[in-house]
Design an enzyme around this catalytic site. Structure first.
Site, mmCIF file in Angstrom:
data_model
loop_
_atom_site.group_PDB
_atom_site.id
_atom_site.type_symbol
_atom_site.label_atom_id
_atom_site.label_comp_id
_atom_site.label_asym_id
_atom_site.label_seq_id
_atom_site.Cartn_x
_atom_site.Cartn_y
_atom_site.Cartn_z
ATOM 1 N N ASN A 7 0.879 -1.168 0.000
ATOM 2 C CA ASN A 7 0.000 0.000 0.000
ATOM 3 C C ASN A 7 0.918 1.220 0.000
ATOM 4 O O ASN A 7 1.439 1.611 1.043
ATOM 5 C CB ASN A 7 -0.897 -0.038 1.241
ATOM 6 N N LYS A 14 3.165 0.647 3.183
ATOM 7 C CA LYS A 14 2.780 -0.433 4.099
ATOM 8 C C LYS A 14 2.967 -1.745 3.360
ATOM 9 O O LYS A 14 2.661 -1.807 2.158
ATOM 10 C CB LYS A 14 1.298 -0.299 4.450
ATOM 11 N N ARG A 90 -2.807 -2.172 -3.132
ATOM 12 C CA ARG A 90 -4.049 -1.502 -2.752
ATOM 13 C C ARG A 90 -4.117 -0.199 -3.550
ATOM 14 O O ARG A 90 -3.179 0.610 -3.524
ATOM 15 C CB ARG A 90 -4.044 -1.192 -1.262
ATOM 16 N N HIS A 179 -12.992 2.305 1.493
ATOM 17 C CA HIS A 179 -12.933 1.192 2.467
ATOM 18 C C HIS A 179 -13.647 -0.054 1.932
ATOM 19 O O HIS A 179 -14.093 -0.888 2.708
ATOM 20 C CB HIS A 179 -13.594 1.563 3.826
ATOM 21 N N GLY A 207 -12.302 3.911 12.035
ATOM 22 C CA GLY A 207 -10.864 4.019 12.321
ATOM 23 C C GLY A 207 -10.494 5.479 12.311
ATOM 24 O O GLY A 207 -11.322 6.339 12.631
ATOM 25 N N GLY A 209 -9.880 7.010 9.537
ATOM 26 C CA GLY A 209 -10.900 7.287 8.507
ATOM 27 C C GLY A 209 -12.061 6.356 8.801
ATOM 28 O O GLY A 209 -11.838 5.207 9.156
ATOM 29 N N ARG A 238 -11.250 14.477 9.793
ATOM 30 C CA ARG A 238 -12.200 14.929 8.759
ATOM 31 C C ARG A 238 -13.555 15.235 9.390
ATOM 32 O O ARG A 238 -14.015 14.486 10.252
ATOM 33 C CB ARG A 238 -12.396 13.857 7.685
ATOM 34 N N ASP A 280 -6.599 11.146 18.007
ATOM 35 C CA ASP A 280 -6.582 9.775 18.526
ATOM 36 C C ASP A 280 -7.683 9.639 19.579
ATOM 37 O O ASP A 280 -7.637 10.292 20.630
ATOM 38 C CB ASP A 280 -5.197 9.502 19.136
ATOM 39 N N ARG A 282 -8.358 7.505 21.755
ATOM 40 C CA ARG A 282 -7.967 7.088 23.112
ATOM 41 C C ARG A 282 -7.706 8.292 24.013
ATOM 42 O O ARG A 282 -8.116 8.319 25.168
ATOM 43 C CB ARG A 282 -6.714 6.198 23.060
ATOM 44 N N GLY A 328 -9.917 0.283 14.079
ATOM 45 C CA GLY A 328 -9.375 0.676 15.389
ATOM 46 C C GLY A 328 -10.422 1.043 16.429
ATOM 47 O O GLY A 328 -10.428 0.512 17.543
ATOM 48 N N GLY A 330 -13.945 0.823 15.989
ATOM 49 C CA GLY A 330 -15.036 -0.166 15.976
ATOM 50 C C GLY A 330 -14.682 -1.436 16.734
ATOM 51 O O GLY A 330 -15.532 -2.025 17.405
ATOM 52 N N GLU A 331 -13.411 -1.844 16.666
ATOM 53 C CA GLU A 331 -13.006 -3.093 17.332
ATOM 54 C C GLU A 331 -12.694 -2.891 18.804
ATOM 55 O O GLU A 331 -12.770 -3.834 19.591
ATOM 56 C CB GLU A 331 -11.756 -3.673 16.636
ATOM 57 N N GLU A 382 -8.052 -6.300 5.482
ATOM 58 C CA GLU A 382 -7.989 -5.877 4.074
ATOM 59 C C GLU A 382 -6.825 -6.539 3.342
ATOM 60 O O GLU A 382 -6.944 -6.924 2.192
ATOM 61 C CB GLU A 382 -7.842 -4.355 4.001
HETATM 62 P P1 AMP Z 1 -7.309 2.648 12.488
HETATM 63 O O1 AMP Z 1 -7.310 3.771 11.503
HETATM 64 O O2 AMP Z 1 -8.239 1.534 12.109
HETATM 65 O O3 AMP Z 1 -5.935 2.167 12.847
HETATM 66 O O4 AMP Z 1 -7.926 3.238 13.855
HETATM 67 C C1 AMP Z 1 -7.304 4.297 14.551
HETATM 68 C C2 AMP Z 1 -8.253 4.803 15.644
HETATM 69 O O5 AMP Z 1 -8.578 3.720 16.523
HETATM 70 C C3 AMP Z 1 -7.648 5.898 16.506
HETATM 71 O O6 AMP Z 1 -8.599 6.942 16.697
HETATM 72 C C4 AMP Z 1 -7.403 5.211 17.834
HETATM 73 O O7 AMP Z 1 -7.519 6.094 18.898
HETATM 74 C C5 AMP Z 1 -8.536 4.199 17.857
HETATM 75 N N1 AMP Z 1 -8.238 3.127 18.814
HETATM 76 C C6 AMP Z 1 -7.286 2.183 18.730
HETATM 77 N N2 AMP Z 1 -7.280 1.412 19.837
HETATM 78 C C7 AMP Z 1 -8.256 1.903 20.655
HETATM 79 C C8 AMP Z 1 -8.749 1.563 21.955
HETATM 80 N N3 AMP Z 1 -8.235 0.556 22.648
HETATM 81 N N4 AMP Z 1 -9.771 2.292 22.458
HETATM 82 C C9 AMP Z 1 -10.300 3.320 21.761
HETATM 83 N N5 AMP Z 1 -9.875 3.702 20.536
HETATM 84 C C10 AMP Z 1 -8.871 2.999 19.995
#
Ligand code: AMP
Length: 397
Positions: A7, A14, A90, A179, A207, A209, A238, A280, A282, A328, A330-331, A382
């Site tokens: 990617n 990546k 990708r 996505h 995530g 995005g 965004r 972020d 978190r 990130g 959602g999981e 993905e």
């Molecule tokens: P991604 O783009 O899929 O890597 O997701 C990134 C996003 O996932 C960021 O906003 C992170 O803060 C969030 N994220 C990752 N781990 C956690 C977690 N344990 N709790 C809450 N948000 C998280």
């Protein structure tokens, strides 16, 4: 068969080396700051993590370094490059040309080039990655897997904007959605878990995005991102949906240029702009726990936007069998899942708070045992879809 998944971004690359028959990831990593100084984060089969400062003046040195690290010294996971059978790339934008993954031919390259105005940052970087692979690995087949392809099944009434139709015909102005590889993978996993015919699934890819997708019988019928990834949900940086009137208003009030507006809406808004703390989640969740008002509002805004799309997609689908959370946020962010579903019990969307809070890996169900609608957490993959599509096309060839 070993497939190298790449990617290529404007200053990053990546990669994953995947055994497609066993789904084993032999090595993965990320080259960053290409053209600046160069840092590589490399992981060998989830056991060993390395961070290496390596000058990478261009993507060529980055790809050379990836091939080198896979085959040399104590980072070696394969004996020779010959073990890599093909490369899966990708590609963000396939426009209306590509409804599925394809073997890369000169005609495919021409079309990806033609689509640069729709993805001015991404498609040129992908083309660079393809050209370097052809140069460094001339005997290997290359496959393109498009982020937009899965959404090509959307009906006209859902992908057109309510603007003069000539602009769709002349300038390809329409919703494309992104996505797609993730929405395809997650909805397909959900359909397997549902184990029934005639399925209605909503995927929430949350995530940095974020986008949602309404999937009927395995086909995308609507998605929240649009001509560009800016439309839809509140994301890391965004804004998501916004009144287009905001643009001339800001240009007038703040003397902003079109480029500045795009930067403002894409890079300074969303979680970062509302919280004023970070993109972020978190950090924003932590600040909200400590009482920060803007962070609390930000979490409510994100959750409400998801809820609004959940309800509108239930309307479009005429019901729903499963709601899936992935990526990130959602999981991992149980708070967002809980808030997005809160108040929808009257529709049969009943989250089990204990199951929702439990940290587990793999696909899992978080609805109450007797709830009519399934709520799943499904980790996205993905790269595996890219590797599998590459394998299938190369095998056929
Ligand atoms: P991604 O783009 O899929 O890597 O997701 C990134 C996003 O996932 C960021 O906003 C992170 O803060 C969030 N994220 C990752 N781990 C956690 C977690 N344990 N709790 C809450 N948000 C998280």
């Amino acid at each position: 068969m070993l497939i190298l998944v790449l990617n290529a971004g404007s200053s990053s690359l990546k990669y994953q080396l995947i055994n497609v028959e066993t789904a084993e990831v032999k090595a993965s990593g990320l080259c960053e700051r290409i053209g600046i100084d160069g840092v590589m984060k490399h992981e060998i089969a989830e056991h060993r993590k390395l961070e290496i400062d390596q000058p990478m003046p261009t993507h060529k040195e980055a790809i050379e370094f990836v091939l080198n690290i896979l085959t040399h010294d104590d980072t070696k996971v394969i004996e020779t490059i010959d073990e890599i059978k093909a490369i899966g790339h990708r590609i963000v934008h396939g426009g209306e040309y590509f409804k599925k993954s394809v073997l890369i031919t000169p005609d495919v390259i021409r079309k990806i080039e033609e689509l640069i105005p729709l993805a001015p940052l991404h498609n040129p970087a992908h083309l660079l990655g393809i050209r370097i692979c052809k140069q460094l690995l001339p005997d290997k087949p290359n496959v393109a897997v498009f982020d937009t392809a899965f959404h090509q099944t959307m009906p006209e009434e859902n992908y057109l904007y309510a603007v003069p139709h000539e602009d769709y015909l002349e300038h390809h102005l329409r919703k494309y959605g992104f996505h797609g590889t993730s929405h395809y993978y997650v909805s397909n996993e959900a359909i397997k878990m549902l184990n029934k015919r005639d399925t209605k699934v909503i995927v929430c890819h949350l995530g940095n995005g974020s986008s949602m997708c309404a999937v009927k019988d395995g086909k995308s019928i609507d998605t929240t991102m649009g001509l560009t990834p800016l439309e839809g949900l509140v994301m890391g940086t965004r804004s998501g949906d916004i009144d287009a009137g905001v643009i001339p208003y800001l240009m007038d009030r703040k003397g902003m240029s079109p480029d500045e507006i795009i930067d403002y809406l894409n890079k300074k808004s969303g979680i970062l702009g509302v919280s004023g703390i970070s993109s972020d989640l978190r950090e924003v969740l932590k600040a909200a726990e400590d009482g920060d008002h803007r962070s609390k509002v930000c979490i409510e805004m994100m959750s409400n936007r998801i809820k609004k799309y959940l309800c509108s997609y239930i309307g479009l689908l005429g019901g729903v069998d499963a709601i899936c959370f992935t990526a990130g946020i959602g999981e991992n962010a149980d708070v967002i899942r809980e808030k997005a579903c809160a108040g929808l019990e009257f529709l049969g969307i009943e989250i089990d708070k204990r199951k929702n809070k439990k940290r587990e890996s793999g696909n899992r169900e978080i609805n109450k045992d007797d709830a009519p609608i399934k709520i799943y957490v499904i980790p996205t993959n993905e790269e595996y879809v890219i590797a599998r599509d590459t394998y299938n096309l190369v095998k056929k060839d």
